[in-house]
Design a protein around this motif. Sequence first.
Motif, PDB file in Angstrom:
ATOM      1  N   SER A   1       0.810  -1.219   0.000  1.00 40.44           N
ATOM      2  CA  SER A   1       0.000   0.000   0.000  1.00 40.44           C
ATOM      3  C   SER A   1       0.841   1.265   0.000  1.00 40.44           C
ATOM      4  O   SER A   1       0.307   2.364  -0.168  1.00 40.44           O
ATOM      5  CB  SER A   1      -0.928   0.009   1.222  1.00 40.44           C
ATOM      6  OG  SER A   1      -0.175  -0.010   2.421  1.00 40.44           O
ATOM      7  N   SER A   2       2.162   1.126   0.158  1.00 35.77           N
ATOM      8  CA  SER A   2       3.040   2.290   0.239  1.00 35.77           C
ATOM      9  C   SER A   2       3.888   2.508  -1.006  1.00 35.77           C
ATOM     10  O   SER A   2       4.650   3.462  -1.050  1.00 35.77           O
ATOM     11  CB  SER A   2       3.970   2.159   1.458  1.00 35.77           C
ATOM     12  OG  SER A   2       3.228   2.135   2.655  1.00 35.77           O
ATOM     13  N   VAL A   3       3.777   1.610  -1.983  1.00 40.28           N
ATOM     14  CA  VAL A   3       4.587   1.758  -3.193  1.00 40.28           C
ATOM     15  C   VAL A   3       3.698   1.741  -4.427  1.00 40.28           C
ATOM     16  O   VAL A   3       2.631   1.128  -4.439  1.00 40.28           O
ATOM     17  CB  VAL A   3       5.667   0.654  -3.293  1.00 40.28           C
ATOM     18  CG1 VAL A   3       6.616   0.729  -2.117  1.00 40.28           C
ATOM     19  CG2 VAL A   3       5.048  -0.733  -3.385  1.00 40.28           C
ATOM     20  N   LYS A   4       4.139   2.440  -5.464  1.00 40.03           N
ATOM     21  CA  LYS A   4       3.363   2.571  -6.694  1.00 40.03           C
ATOM     22  C   LYS A   4       3.743   1.547  -7.744  1.00 40.03           C
ATOM     23  O   LYS A   4       2.984   1.308  -8.683  1.00 40.03           O
ATOM     24  CB  LYS A   4       3.548   3.979  -7.280  1.00 40.03           C
ATOM     25  CG  LYS A   4       3.103   5.100  -6.359  1.00 40.03           C
ATOM     26  CD  LYS A   4       1.629   5.009  -6.039  1.00 40.03           C
ATOM     27  CE  LYS A   4       1.189   6.196  -5.176  1.00 40.03           C
ATOM     28  NZ  LYS A   4      -0.221   6.049  -4.740  1.00 40.03           N
ATOM     29  N   GLY A   5       4.927   0.961  -7.641  1.00 37.98           N
ATOM     30  CA  GLY A   5       5.353  -0.012  -8.634  1.00 37.98           C
ATOM     31  C   GLY A   5       6.740  -0.523  -8.316  1.00 37.98           C
ATOM     32  O   GLY A   5       7.427   0.006  -7.440  1.00 37.98           O
ATOM     33  N   MET A   6       7.141  -1.575  -9.014  1.00 37.09           N
ATOM     34  CA  MET A   6       8.498  -2.101  -8.828  1.00 37.09           C
ATOM     35  C   MET A   6       9.069  -2.523 -10.171  1.00 37.09           C
ATOM     36  O   MET A   6       8.357  -2.985 -11.068  1.00 37.09           O
ATOM     37  CB  MET A   6       8.527  -3.272  -7.845  1.00 37.09           C
ATOM     38  CG  MET A   6       7.749  -4.495  -8.263  1.00 37.09           C
ATOM     39  SD  MET A   6       8.063  -5.896  -7.130  1.00 37.09           S
ATOM     40  CE  MET A   6       6.571  -6.865  -7.379  1.00 37.09           C
TER      41      MET A   6
END
Length: 408
Positions: free
Chosen positions: A189-194
Amino acid sequence: MSVPFASMLPSFDVARVAEAIVKKPFPFLDNPMFTGIAFAPRKRERNTSTVENTTDGVIPVEGAGSGEGGGDAAASIVLGYRFYKANGGKARPVFVHFGRNTDIAADCDDLAPAIREKVDAHLLAVDYRGYGWSTGRPLLSALTADTDAVMAALPTILDEQGLSGAPVYLYGAAIGSQSTIYMAHKYASSVKGMVIEAGMSHQLHLPYVRTFASLFPGGQAISDAMPDIYQNVTKLRHCDVPLLVIHGDKDDTVPLDQGRAILDASAASIKRLHVVEGGNHEDLHATHGEQIMAQMRSFVEETIDRSRAMATGDMPTENNGLKRPRKGEPAEKETEEDDNAVGLSLDDDGSDDGKVGDAAKKPEKGKRKPAPEADSSYSFGARVCSPTSLPLPFAESEEPSPKKLKSA
């Protein structure tokens, strides 16, 4: 007449050794004999960059030993980092980068200018233990355990750069994919992508690992029978973080099949694989940097547009196989059967959606939180295993082990 090297080594009960490693992998794999193959640390002084707008710092690893291993008992471990600030301010993404086993954060002096110019993004390059100006020694267990400290420190680092609220992306190369997948799964929930570059779906099945294992009687059989100690595929099945996989089709260190396995396992609704034709493991950026940056820029723009649409309730997405409801719609309920479909123990509180800097959830009033079966949260299947002492067939030593066979 020459005597085969393997015949001079002690023999082991293959089944017994394999079972012991599966139950408690990190006390065994953190032995210098193995970490000497997995890592190739180099030291570097702080504040030596010639690139503008960089900041060097350290992240304390409080109570080293949490997460999926931890290894060192001392709480004085710090991880070095170098932050490369771009010109776009908090509207532009921050990539949290974990490199190959031959990389240090300072090596990103070559990568960061391209990230800034082509992707219009900031870069936070983090070192492993024993690399750059980090302290301690590199451990396979700490690849994932230490990322909890990184995520806890991230809000402060961004605030110091005037970038509070900037979208966070994860970027792992080769062995750094272990750290990145762990973070994406736990902090979805804290990151937009990897972005996973030359990533590993199963480290113990890599060619150089199997070659090393074959030096020992029964070693290759043990390596082939071992499940993934990091459970990357299992985590990805429970992770809807948008994913970009970049992999060279001539990579003989981490074969392309492992990159494809990462893509196939991901539960993300936005996921793509970019195969770099003619790309090998060592020189992806040197020979194909332009196309890699173009892929990253396109991926960032697509996922940022998606996030904006989600914020306005214009589109649903998926979360662990469930649709995320539009505003005003009730959420679908996950069945108990779905919850137990994969034998993966998540956080002690049963969650896998931690937020940056969040403390563990408190039990409901009047209910006691059940005690864990063991002292740490490394899990395999239904068993919870702790990195306690395990009789090893090799004596532990702080001396460096034989050099790695190839970078990973």
